[in-house]
Design a protein around this motif. Structure first.
Motif, mmCIF file in Angstrom:
data_model
loop_
_atom_site.group_PDB
_atom_site.id
_atom_site.type_symbol
_atom_site.label_atom_id
_atom_site.label_comp_id
_atom_site.label_asym_id
_atom_site.label_seq_id
_atom_site.Cartn_x
_atom_site.Cartn_y
_atom_site.Cartn_z
ATOM 1 N N ILE A 1 0.819 -1.229 -0.147
ATOM 2 C CA ILE A 1 -0.132 0.056 -0.046
ATOM 3 C C ILE A 1 0.931 1.522 -0.343
ATOM 4 C CG2 ILE A 1 -0.353 0.032 2.383
ATOM 5 C CD1 ILE A 1 -3.281 1.246 2.318
ATOM 6 N N ILE A 2 0.627 2.219 -0.689
ATOM 7 C CA ILE A 2 1.174 3.655 -1.101
ATOM 8 C C ILE A 2 0.998 4.935 -0.442
ATOM 9 C CG2 ILE A 2 2.270 5.087 -2.904
ATOM 10 C CD1 ILE A 2 2.634 2.603 -4.600
ATOM 11 N N LEU A 3 0.524 5.761 0.766
ATOM 12 C CA LEU A 3 0.321 6.081 1.799
ATOM 13 C C LEU A 3 0.573 7.384 1.358
ATOM 14 C CD1 LEU A 3 -0.897 4.451 4.561
ATOM 15 C CD2 LEU A 3 -1.808 4.470 2.579
ATOM 16 N N HIS A 4 -0.100 8.543 0.756
ATOM 17 C CA HIS A 4 1.554 9.968 0.601
ATOM 18 C C HIS A 4 0.230 10.964 0.217
ATOM 19 C CE1 HIS A 4 5.233 10.565 -1.582
ATOM 20 N NE2 HIS A 4 4.730 11.612 -2.103
ATOM 21 N N GLY A 5 0.872 12.256 1.115
ATOM 22 C CA GLY A 5 -0.076 13.345 0.167
ATOM 23 C C GLY A 5 0.071 14.198 -0.592
ATOM 24 N N VAL A 6 -0.900 14.554 -1.406
ATOM 25 C CA VAL A 6 -0.906 15.149 -2.737
ATOM 26 C C VAL A 6 -0.196 16.626 -2.092
ATOM 27 C CG1 VAL A 6 -2.880 14.006 -3.015
ATOM 28 C CG2 VAL A 6 -3.184 16.067 -1.647
ATOM 29 N N HIS A 7 -0.257 17.370 -1.351
ATOM 30 C CA HIS A 7 0.698 18.868 -1.346
ATOM 31 C C HIS A 7 2.200 18.438 -0.735
ATOM 32 C CE1 HIS A 7 -2.995 20.320 -1.418
ATOM 33 N NE2 HIS A 7 -3.672 19.480 -0.548
ATOM 34 N N ASP A 8 2.589 16.462 -0.494
ATOM 35 C CA ASP A 8 3.732 16.765 -0.336
ATOM 36 C C ASP A 8 4.500 17.668 -1.170
ATOM 37 O OD1 ASP A 8 6.740 15.673 0.678
ATOM 38 O OD2 ASP A 8 5.746 13.402 0.773
ATOM 39 N N LYS A 9 6.294 18.403 -0.516
ATOM 40 C CA LYS A 9 6.712 18.973 -0.949
ATOM 41 C C LYS A 9 8.340 18.495 -0.429
ATOM 42 C CE LYS A 9 4.737 23.144 -0.626
ATOM 43 N NZ LYS A 9 4.487 24.849 0.067
ATOM 44 N N VAL A 10 8.099 17.519 0.089
ATOM 45 C CA VAL A 10 9.810 16.992 -0.375
ATOM 46 C C VAL A 10 9.918 15.813 -0.848
ATOM 47 C CG1 VAL A 10 11.137 15.663 1.134
ATOM 48 C CG2 VAL A 10 9.822 17.491 2.370
ATOM 49 N N CYS A 11 9.129 14.736 -0.718
ATOM 50 C CA CYS A 11 8.584 13.821 -1.824
ATOM 51 C C CYS A 11 7.806 14.483 -2.206
ATOM 52 C CB CYS A 11 8.411 12.129 -1.387
ATOM 53 S SG CYS A 11 10.584 11.947 -0.240
ATOM 54 N N LEU A 12 7.784 14.488 -3.884
ATOM 55 C CA LEU A 12 6.585 15.010 -4.510
ATOM 56 C C LEU A 12 5.652 13.673 -4.408
ATOM 57 C CD1 LEU A 12 8.430 17.379 -6.758
ATOM 58 C CD2 LEU A 12 7.878 17.604 -4.608
ATOM 59 N N TYR A 13 5.151 13.926 -4.798
ATOM 60 C CA TYR A 13 3.473 12.493 -5.375
ATOM 61 C C TYR A 13 3.513 11.959 -6.442
ATOM 62 C CZ TYR A 13 -1.198 11.097 -5.606
ATOM 63 O OH TYR A 13 -2.584 9.806 -5.597
ATOM 64 N N PRO A 14 3.918 13.076 -7.826
ATOM 65 C CA PRO A 14 4.176 11.096 -8.499
ATOM 66 C C PRO A 14 4.857 10.582 -8.289
ATOM 67 C CG PRO A 14 4.475 13.744 -9.192
ATOM 68 C CD PRO A 14 4.513 14.231 -8.219
ATOM 69 N N LEU A 15 6.047 10.750 -7.009
ATOM 70 C CA LEU A 15 6.632 9.544 -7.300
ATOM 71 C C LEU A 15 5.841 8.275 -6.551
ATOM 72 C CD1 LEU A 15 9.056 11.821 -6.716
ATOM 73 C CD2 LEU A 15 10.097 10.468 -4.648
ATOM 74 N N ALA A 16 4.953 8.557 -5.787
ATOM 75 C CA ALA A 16 3.778 7.615 -5.483
ATOM 76 C C ALA A 16 2.395 7.489 -6.578
ATOM 77 C CB ALA A 16 2.729 8.146 -4.542
ATOM 78 N N VAL A 17 2.848 7.776 -7.521
ATOM 79 C CA VAL A 17 2.467 7.138 -8.780
ATOM 80 C C VAL A 17 3.525 5.735 -9.491
ATOM 81 C CG1 VAL A 17 2.009 8.306 -10.973
ATOM 82 C CG2 VAL A 17 0.583 9.347 -9.401
ATOM 83 N N ALA A 18 4.215 6.656 -9.767
ATOM 84 C CA ALA A 18 6.273 6.182 -10.475
ATOM 85 C C ALA A 18 5.773 4.406 -9.330
ATOM 86 C CB ALA A 18 6.757 7.509 -9.729
ATOM 87 N N GLN A 19 6.157 4.715 -7.742
ATOM 88 C CA GLN A 19 6.087 3.081 -7.253
ATOM 89 C C GLN A 19 4.678 2.769 -7.062
ATOM 90 O OE1 GLN A 19 6.422 4.923 -3.002
ATOM 91 N NE2 GLN A 19 7.591 6.324 -3.093
ATOM 92 N N ASN A 20 3.695 2.917 -7.908
ATOM 93 C CA ASN A 20 2.699 2.249 -7.870
ATOM 94 C C ASN A 20 2.289 1.737 -8.867
ATOM 95 O OD1 ASN A 20 -1.182 3.083 -8.983
ATOM 96 N ND2 ASN A 20 -0.648 0.894 -7.717
ATOM 97 N N LYS A 21 2.895 2.290 -10.330
ATOM 98 C CA LYS A 21 3.114 1.196 -11.246
ATOM 99 C C LYS A 21 3.670 0.290 -11.479
ATOM 100 C CE LYS A 21 4.711 3.192 -16.483
ATOM 101 N NZ LYS A 21 5.215 3.898 -17.152
#
Length: 269
Positions: free
Chosen positions: A215-235
């Motif tokens: 499971i990938i839990l990620h804040g859409v307002h993240d300024k440290v690890c930007l949200y597109p990182l979560a999208v890449a992980q999911n892919k």
């Protein structure tokens, strides 16, 4: 209870272990620049529901020893493996936040996910925190280099400035002091060394080796690890699920703690 485990002849890792009698085990790996206490709002709640919660302070942080070397992803993942072996952990959920998520990903690849039945990545610094020629979704490397330089110039101010990027929601002054003190528990050299690792290391091939439900839990307002990182992980991770946190930045374990706890409970079972 808290105790120390030896991961090298001269390096001891501090572990906080709550509800040891439970068979539902969660091992939490914290992010930079803090320690296991950042998961306070999970440790407050999950043990009462029957979960064993283990938080380890990475070397150089919190109550763990602070050697002058050993801050690569490989070495930090090996420390996790030693803790798993020393505690005879099997069929546990591995939870990693930020660079702790990156270390968890490296653990899954380097140690073939030993003992892990499920993986939770919270605002994870993977596959790359920083921009690369084939990965434009990260932050500029120069931003991390500035953090490293400021660590050696004025670390308290660096930590205070970093908190402004860490949380999307408003924090009180006492909360800010709590966050600052966690950061100051680390050594300056380990703070800089781990920042160097997350600036320079990448985990593209590691993600593809993960075989357990994730499971990938990620804040859409993240300024440290930007949200597109979560999208890449999911892919890249087979059998993974992405859950966006609409009201969080990098600190969703506090900003939306009730939602995060519920997502973990639902995921782990």
């Amino acid at each position: 209870m808290g105790y120390y485990l030896r991961v090298e002849p001269d390096v001891n890792i501090y572990v906080e272990d709550v509800n040891r009698e439970s068979e539902k085990t969660i091992l939490f790996i914290h992010g930079w620049p803090v320690n296991h206490k950042l998961f306070e709002y999970q440790f407050n709640h999950l043990p009462s529901l029957g979960y064993r919660c283990i938080g380890m302070d990475l070397r150089g942080f919190g109550n763990s020893d602070k050697p002058s070397s050993g801050y690569s992803y490989d070495r930090l993942a090996d420390d996790v493996r030693t803790v798993v072996d020393e505690l005879y952990l099997q069929n546990f959920t591995l939870v990693g936040h930020s660079v702790g998520g990156a270390i968890s990903v490296r653990y899954m690849a380097r140690h073939n996910g030993y003992g892990v039945s499920k993986l939770a990545l919270i605002a994870a610094a993977a596959p790359s925190l920083t921009i690369r020629p084939d990965f434009p979704q990260g932050i500029p490397k120069e931003a991390v280099t500035n953090i490293i330089q400021n660590t050696y110039i004025d670390r308290p101010k660096m930590l205070q400035d970093f908190e402004g990027q860490f949380f999307f929601q408003h924090t009180t002054q006492p909360f800010s002091q709590w966050f600052l003190q966690m950061g100051l528990q680390a050594a300056g050299w380990s703070t800089a060394a781990v920042a160097t690792s997350f600036r320079d290391e990448s985990l593209f091939s590691d993600l593809r080796q993960i075989q357990v439900p994730t499971i990938i839990l990620h804040g859409v307002h993240d300024k440290v690890c930007l949200y597109p990182l979560a999208v890449a992980q999911n892919k890249e991770i087979k059998n993974s699920k992405l859950v966006p946190f609409e009201n969080s930045g990098h600190g969703l374990m506090w900003e939306e703690r009730e939602k995060l706890n519920q997502e973990l409970i639902k995921f782990i079972g």
